[in-house]
Write a protein that holds these residues in place. Sequence first.
Motif, PDB file in Angstrom:
ATOM      1  N   VAL A  48       0.836  -1.204   0.000  1.00  0.00           N
ATOM      2  CA  VAL A  48       0.000   0.000   0.000  1.00  0.00           C
ATOM      3  C   VAL A  48       0.869   1.252   0.000  1.00  0.00           C
ATOM      4  CG1 VAL A  48      -1.665   1.323   1.373  1.00  0.00           C
ATOM      5  CG2 VAL A  48      -1.962  -1.139   1.084  1.00  0.00           C
ATOM      6  N   ILE A  49       1.922   1.263   0.799  1.00  0.00           N
ATOM      7  CA  ILE A  49       2.819   2.417   0.852  1.00  0.00           C
ATOM      8  C   ILE A  49       3.510   2.619  -0.487  1.00  0.00           C
ATOM      9  CG2 ILE A  49       4.942   3.299   1.898  1.00  0.00           C
ATOM     10  CD1 ILE A  49       3.953   2.087   4.538  1.00  0.00           C
ATOM     11  N   ILE A  51       2.402   1.760  -3.409  1.00  0.00           N
ATOM     12  CA  ILE A  51       1.402   2.253  -4.366  1.00  0.00           C
ATOM     13  C   ILE A  51       1.117   3.728  -4.126  1.00  0.00           C
ATOM     14  CG2 ILE A  51      -1.031   2.060  -5.038  1.00  0.00           C
ATOM     15  CD1 ILE A  51      -0.721  -0.973  -4.722  1.00  0.00           C
ATOM     16  N   LEU A  52       1.072   4.149  -2.866  1.00  0.00           N
ATOM     17  CA  LEU A  52       0.865   5.569  -2.575  1.00  0.00           C
ATOM     18  C   LEU A  52       2.025   6.412  -3.084  1.00  0.00           C
ATOM     19  CD1 LEU A  52      -0.706   5.470   0.998  1.00  0.00           C
ATOM     20  CD2 LEU A  52      -1.818   6.016  -1.161  1.00  0.00           C
ATOM     21  N   TYR A  53       3.255   5.952  -2.886  1.00  0.00           N
ATOM     22  CA  TYR A  53       4.416   6.661  -3.428  1.00  0.00           C
ATOM     23  C   TYR A  53       4.334   6.740  -4.951  1.00  0.00           C
ATOM     24  CZ  TYR A  53       7.106   6.883   0.932  1.00  0.00           C
ATOM     25  OH  TYR A  53       7.548   7.168   2.191  1.00  0.00           O
ATOM     26  N   LEU A  55       1.655   6.744  -6.792  1.00  0.00           N
ATOM     27  CA  LEU A  55       0.618   7.711  -7.173  1.00  0.00           C
ATOM     28  C   LEU A  55       1.121   9.144  -7.045  1.00  0.00           C
ATOM     29  CD1 LEU A  55      -2.577   6.056  -5.666  1.00  0.00           C
ATOM     30  CD2 LEU A  55      -1.922   6.235  -8.067  1.00  0.00           C
ATOM     31  N   VAL A  56       1.916   9.417  -6.014  1.00  0.00           N
ATOM     32  CA  VAL A  56       2.487  10.754  -5.855  1.00  0.00           C
ATOM     33  C   VAL A  56       3.421  11.068  -7.016  1.00  0.00           C
ATOM     34  CG1 VAL A  56       4.052  12.144  -4.436  1.00  0.00           C
ATOM     35  CG2 VAL A  56       2.238  10.835  -3.348  1.00  0.00           C
TER      36      VAL A  56
END
Length: 86
Positions: A48-49, A51-53, A55-56
């Motif tokens: 999840v982390i 994927i968040l990176y 997306l940023v």
Amino acid sequence: MRDNSEKRRKKVAPLLCAAVVVVFLGLFLGALLLPLLDVGSGDGGAVVILILYALVLLAVIVGVVIALIQRLREIERGEEEDARKY
């Protein structure tokens, strides 16, 4: 004739800078997503982390491309020359 060559010259720097940033972030994004290929070892929180990176980084790439398009339109319309009058 001189006007077109000057506009073309002014477009080179933004294009080059945007290309460097997009390539650098693309390589970083690829390296960041590489661990996701090994999904079998899976810690769900780490995925999840990552994927968040990702997306940023994608948001930054999209922002750079949008800014490049706006800058090229400014150069094409001659807004820079208009601003020199004031």
